[in-house]
Design an enzyme around this catalytic site. Structure first.
Site, short mmCIF file in Angstrom:
data_model
loop_
_atom_site.label_atom_id
_atom_site.label_comp_id
_atom_site.label_asym_id
_atom_site.label_seq_id
_atom_site.Cartn_x
_atom_site.Cartn_y
_atom_site.Cartn_z
N LYS A 218 -9.82 -23.43 19.55
CA LYS A 218 -9.90 -24.53 18.69
C LYS A 218 -8.41 -24.96 18.62
CE LYS A 218 -14.03 -23.18 16.14
NZ LYS A 218 -14.44 -22.78 14.93
N LYS B 91 -16.53 -15.55 21.17
CA LYS B 91 -17.73 -16.01 20.78
C LYS B 91 -18.86 -15.21 20.49
CE LYS B 91 -20.39 -20.18 22.28
NZ LYS B 91 -21.64 -19.59 22.26
N GLU C 87 -10.91 -17.12 19.62
CA GLU C 87 -11.62 -16.06 18.90
C GLU C 87 -13.04 -15.80 19.79
OE1 GLU C 87 -14.21 -17.81 15.59
OE2 GLU C 87 -12.84 -19.35 15.90
N LEU D 259 -20.79 -26.18 20.47
CA LEU D 259 -19.40 -26.26 21.12
C LEU D 259 -19.77 -26.66 22.74
CD1 LEU D 259 -18.13 -22.96 20.04
CD2 LEU D 259 -17.21 -25.20 19.18
N GLU E 72 -20.93 -16.54 12.02
CA GLU E 72 -21.95 -15.98 12.96
C GLU E 72 -22.39 -14.73 12.28
OE1 GLU E 72 -22.35 -18.02 15.47
OE2 GLU E 72 -23.66 -16.89 16.94
N ASP F 8 -19.77 8.26 -1.15
CA ASP F 8 -21.09 7.59 -1.41
C ASP F 8 -21.59 7.77 -2.53
OD1 ASP F 8 -21.76 7.67 2.07
OD2 ASP F 8 -20.24 6.47 1.02
N ARG G 196 -28.47 -22.76 11.23
CA ARG G 196 -27.81 -24.07 11.90
C ARG G 196 -29.06 -24.79 12.30
NH1 ARG G 196 -27.73 -25.67 17.14
NH2 ARG G 196 -26.18 -27.38 17.55
N ASP H 115 -23.17 5.46 -5.21
CA ASP H 115 -24.83 5.64 -5.60
C ASP H 115 -25.09 5.43 -7.10
OD1 ASP H 115 -25.58 7.36 -2.75
OD2 ASP H 115 -25.26 5.06 -3.10
C1 JCF Z 1 -17.24 -25.41 15.16
C2 JCF Z 1 -17.86 -23.98 15.84
C3 JCF Z 1 -19.09 -24.03 15.95
C4 JCF Z 1 -19.61 -22.71 16.87
C5 JCF Z 1 -19.01 -21.65 16.82
C6 JCF Z 1 -19.51 -20.51 17.20
C7 JCF Z 1 -18.77 -19.25 17.15
C8 JCF Z 1 -19.28 -17.95 17.35
N1 JCF Z 1 -20.49 -17.87 18.09
O1 JCF Z 1 -18.60 -16.81 17.19
C9 JCF Z 1 -17.37 -19.55 16.70
C10 JCF Z 1 -16.99 -20.52 16.29
O2 JCF Z 1 -15.70 -20.47 15.79
C11 JCF Z 1 -17.68 -21.66 16.42
N2 JCF Z 1 -17.13 -22.90 15.88
#
Ligand code: JCF
Length: 323
Positions: A290, A115, A113, A82, A173, A32, A136, A36
């Protein structure tokens, strides 16, 4: 003078690189104190040569006390929410509808993945430089939070690598890990200030700070989840390949991301993720599936408010801990 310009450019790229190793790869290569020293050298050179100032210099990560106004930003492509599935059967229905609409009988490959329980942001990069970041909002327009986004260490100010499109949008996110959330609330409570109810509210509140110096002190992180380019020829064939490319540009991709073939493997992924939910260092409220092939996503399109090619399966709500 040219050697000052060269030194400033060397320092910027070295500091960006160390920043990436430390915050995105979690694998720092220098102590570090050395980081710095480089950082202070760049700050001094930029102070003595204001004509070399750049919005994308890593010194901008400390934010500025100038108050930002949150201009409205219209998204080029809407940021849709979603659809949710609340049971195994609803997920099977989703998969069946996907296969019926595509007219296929074989298993569909999905990307799975976590959310993340944070807030979605859209980042624009022009010639590899971060030029605009927006929340968003209602999906069609959001607020310009570029100054605040710049302070998040896991958000690249400059895309890495040499094959970078002229204009690319990366969505992801922004969230606050549990440990940072708990530390922030302790600090706020000690100051007699109002604490946040959960990490999602803490992240949203931190991104809406008018002074980015305040945002800079908040433990925010970002995981990218999609990319869009205007030049279709640069689009990869699948969601998964797109995310690997985004990772190559210097973004964090959620390490739990995986592929699944058919709805049975999706249900396995759902159960595995739910089992490890409480061990994850951040809060999640479900899993996102997805369709992996982009041609199949295109064929499926969107219903009014959400893509037909994606669904989130929510976990049972955890009893709210009263803070
Ligand atoms: C299309 C879409 C819309 C919101 C999403 C939100 C997340 C999430 N909250 O991690 C992940 C995703 O792949 C998303 N994909």
């Amino acid at each position: 003078t040219p050697d000052v310009i060269q030194r400033v450019e060397e320092l910027r790229s070295a500091i960006d690189d160390h920043n990436y190793r430390y915050y995105v790869l979690d694998d720092p290569r220098i102590p570090d104190a050395e980081y710095d020293r480089l950082f202070r050298e760049l700050q001094n050179l930029e102070r003595d040569h204001p004509e070399l100032a750049s919005d994308n210099s890593p010194t901008r990560r400390v934010g500025s006390s100038a108050e930002t106004s949150f201009e409205e930003v219209v998204h080029r492509l809407p940021m849709l929410s979603l659809d949710n599935a609340f049971s195994e059967d609803e997920l099977r229905d989703f998969d069946r509808r996907v296969r019926e609409r595509l007219g296929v009988t074989e298993d569909i490959e999905y990307v799975c993945e976590p959310k993340l329980d944070g807030l979605a942001v859209s980042l624009h990069y022009e010639k590899g430089q971060l030029t605009r970041a927006a929340t968003r909002g209602d999906g069609y327009s959001g607020e310009d939070i570029t100054a605040n986004i710049r302070t998040i260490p896991s958000v690249p100010l400059t895309l890495r690598g040499d094959k970078v499109p002229d204009l690319v949008e990366v969505r992801g996110e922004v969230y606050m890990p549990r440990s940072g959330f708990e530390q922030l609330n302790r600090t706020l409570a000690e100051r007699g200030e109002k604490t946040f109810v959960n990490p999602r509210n803490a992240a949203a509140g931190s991104l809406r700070q008018k002074k980015s110096t305040v945002t800079a002190r908040r433990p925010l992180e970002m995981c990218a989840y999609s990319m869009a380019v205007t030049d279709e020829s640069l689009l990869p064939d699948t969601q998964w390949d797109g995310l690997q490319r985004v990772k190559g540009w210097g973004f964090r991709i959620n390490p739990e991301m995986r592929r699944a073939r058919g709805v049975e493997e999706c249900l396995e992924a759902y159960n595995e993720l739910m089992a490890k939910r409480d061990e994850l260092p951040y809060e999640i409220d479900g899993i996102v599936f997805k369709v992996n092939r982009l041609d199949q996503q295109q064929a499926l399109g969107f219903v009014s408010r959400a893509p037909r090619w994606a669904i989130a399966q929510k976990f049972p709500a955890q009893e709210e801990l009263t803070v």
